[in-house]
Design a protein around this motif. Structure first.
Motif, mmCIF file in Angstrom:
data_model
loop_
_atom_site.group_PDB
_atom_site.id
_atom_site.type_symbol
_atom_site.label_atom_id
_atom_site.label_comp_id
_atom_site.label_asym_id
_atom_site.label_seq_id
_atom_site.Cartn_x
_atom_site.Cartn_y
_atom_site.Cartn_z
ATOM 1 N N UNK A 138 0.886 -1.226 0.009
ATOM 2 C CA UNK A 138 0.030 -0.039 0.247
ATOM 3 C C UNK A 138 0.834 1.198 -0.257
ATOM 4 N N UNK A 139 0.693 2.231 -1.202
ATOM 5 C CA UNK A 139 1.669 3.359 -1.182
ATOM 6 C C UNK A 139 0.812 4.357 -0.853
ATOM 7 N N UNK A 140 1.231 5.032 0.216
ATOM 8 C CA UNK A 140 0.487 6.374 0.618
ATOM 9 C C UNK A 140 1.439 7.586 -0.272
ATOM 10 N N UNK A 141 0.333 8.232 -1.279
ATOM 11 C CA UNK A 141 0.759 9.336 -1.983
ATOM 12 C C UNK A 141 0.086 10.590 -1.509
ATOM 13 N N UNK A 142 0.785 11.763 -1.174
ATOM 14 C CA UNK A 142 0.227 12.983 -0.827
ATOM 15 C C UNK A 142 0.467 13.934 -1.967
ATOM 16 N N UNK A 143 -0.219 14.523 -3.051
ATOM 17 C CA UNK A 143 -0.003 15.682 -3.646
ATOM 18 C C UNK A 143 -0.478 17.046 -3.395
ATOM 19 N N UNK A 144 -1.475 16.863 -2.358
ATOM 20 C CA UNK A 144 -2.006 18.095 -1.661
ATOM 21 C C UNK A 144 -1.939 18.211 -0.496
ATOM 22 N N UNK A 145 -1.887 19.363 0.035
ATOM 23 C CA UNK A 145 -1.438 19.686 1.394
ATOM 24 C C UNK A 145 -2.325 20.599 1.956
ATOM 25 N N UNK A 146 -3.226 20.312 3.148
ATOM 26 C CA UNK A 146 -4.058 21.255 3.551
ATOM 27 C C UNK A 146 -3.254 22.387 4.367
ATOM 28 N N UNK A 147 -3.910 23.368 4.297
ATOM 29 C CA UNK A 147 -3.266 24.917 4.799
ATOM 30 C C UNK A 147 -2.673 24.401 6.213
ATOM 31 N N UNK A 148 -1.408 25.087 6.495
ATOM 32 C CA UNK A 148 -0.852 24.828 7.744
ATOM 33 C C UNK A 148 -0.188 23.648 7.868
ATOM 34 N N UNK A 149 -0.060 22.825 7.078
ATOM 35 C CA UNK A 149 0.759 21.444 7.176
ATOM 36 C C UNK A 149 1.780 21.376 6.110
ATOM 37 N N UNK A 150 2.822 21.056 6.384
ATOM 38 C CA UNK A 150 3.918 20.829 5.432
ATOM 39 C C UNK A 150 3.787 19.342 4.672
ATOM 40 N N UNK A 151 4.370 19.035 3.540
ATOM 41 C CA UNK A 151 4.263 17.945 2.831
ATOM 42 C C UNK A 151 4.796 16.657 3.844
ATOM 43 N N UNK A 152 5.668 16.866 4.548
ATOM 44 C CA UNK A 152 6.033 15.743 5.623
ATOM 45 C C UNK A 152 4.791 15.780 6.828
ATOM 46 N N UNK A 153 4.505 16.909 7.375
ATOM 47 C CA UNK A 153 3.251 16.669 8.216
ATOM 48 C C UNK A 153 2.073 16.070 7.511
ATOM 49 N N UNK A 154 1.863 16.478 6.307
ATOM 50 C CA UNK A 154 0.598 15.767 5.698
ATOM 51 C C UNK A 154 0.594 14.263 5.408
ATOM 52 N N UNK A 155 1.847 13.966 5.027
ATOM 53 C CA UNK A 155 2.365 12.367 4.977
ATOM 54 C C UNK A 155 2.056 11.715 6.171
#
Length: 284
Positions: free
Chosen positions: A251-268
């Protein structure tokens, strides 16, 4: 000279041990990796630190997307880095430019050294072009057959346009029907939902071909949260079908969009955290 070099590289590939994926069909829950495109800027700034942080989040592996840090020509050392962090390379996204006659042997050797079994073509506009999709499937099949000689695979990863209508079905159905059953189809659940397709129906339609799947939410116009979790997706049913019907191993988690206030690393990290209770339930 080129033929001699090709033969030498092929010999090196064949001399490497035969690698298999970490999970086989009907076992416990698959392993979880993260698509490195999700954190591409962090990776550029601090390659080793980013991989270390992903390992600390509890990911079992990573899926490469073109950035190998200082190891673009040294897979052996990159493998040592992953081993020290307790990470596996679940797969990699590569373009056809890396799989042409000139490059395919070196590409396969590189990833074989990393113990990567499956490479995925992540994007090809011919896949939804009625005049070129046949050519695309032929090239995809040919590359897959070459990889199979080395106990490896070449597969394809969808976006939304592959589900546009074609010959009373969809381009995705055409591609699946005109490639070997041994060719893996990496299903991107986010784009499947965005294209208004039924993920479970697609998984069941191609048993054992969904060796890995991207878990993602495509959140256009802020209609959904891009974080895995409370966004209307039946994740437990989808993942159960992936395991049972797709024989999915990663299962591969992919994050291409990020909520306001969160960095890509925090979103992942947030998506990984929301996924954990489901994985733990299915692993029992």
């Amino acid at each position: 000279m080129r033929q001699h070099l090709f033969a030498l590289v092929i010999t090196c590939i064949l001399a490497l041990p035969s690698f298999t994926q970490a999970h086989t069909s009907d076992s416990s829950a698959p392993l979880v990796s993260v698509q490195l495109w999700s954190v591409k800027e962090a990776l550029k700034e601090d390659f080793h630190g980013t991989l270390g942080a992903l390992a600390d989040m509890g990911f079992d592996g990573i899926e490469f997307a073109g950035d190998y840090g200082p190891y673009a020509n040294n897979p052996s050392e990159l493998k040592k880095v992953l081993d020290r962090l307790g990470l596996k390379a679940s797969s990699a996204h590569v373009g056809f430019d890396a799989l042409n006659d000139k490059n395919i042997a070196n590409t396969l050797l590189y990833f074989k050294t990393l113990e990567v079994k499956t490479l995925y073509i992540p994007w090809d506009e011919r896949a939804w072009d009625s005049k070129k999709v046949a050519q695309f499937t032929q090239q995809l099949t040919a590359a897959h057959h070459q990889a199979r000689r080395f106990n490896m695979e070449i597969g394809f990863h969808n976006h939304e346009r592959e589900f546009e209508p074609y010959r009373n079905k969809t381009f995705w159905q055409y591609i699946a029907a005109n490639t070997p059953d041994s060719l893996p189809l990496q299903l991107d659940i986010g784009w499947v939902h965005y294209a208004k397709q039924d993920a479970i129906e697609l998984i069941k339609a191609y048993p054992q071909r969904i060796r890995s799947a991207h878990l993602k939410v495509v959140a256009k116009d802020n209609a959904l949260s891009p974080i895995l979790g409370n966004n209307g997706f039946a994740w437990e049913k989808i993942i159960t079908s992936l395991i049972k019907d797709g024989h999915t191993q990663w299962l591969v988690v992919e994050q291409e969009q990020y909520p306001q206030g969160l960095t890509p690393m925090e979103s992942v990290a947030a998506s990984k955290e929301s996924l954990e209770p489901i994985i733990k339930t299915l692993a029992k």
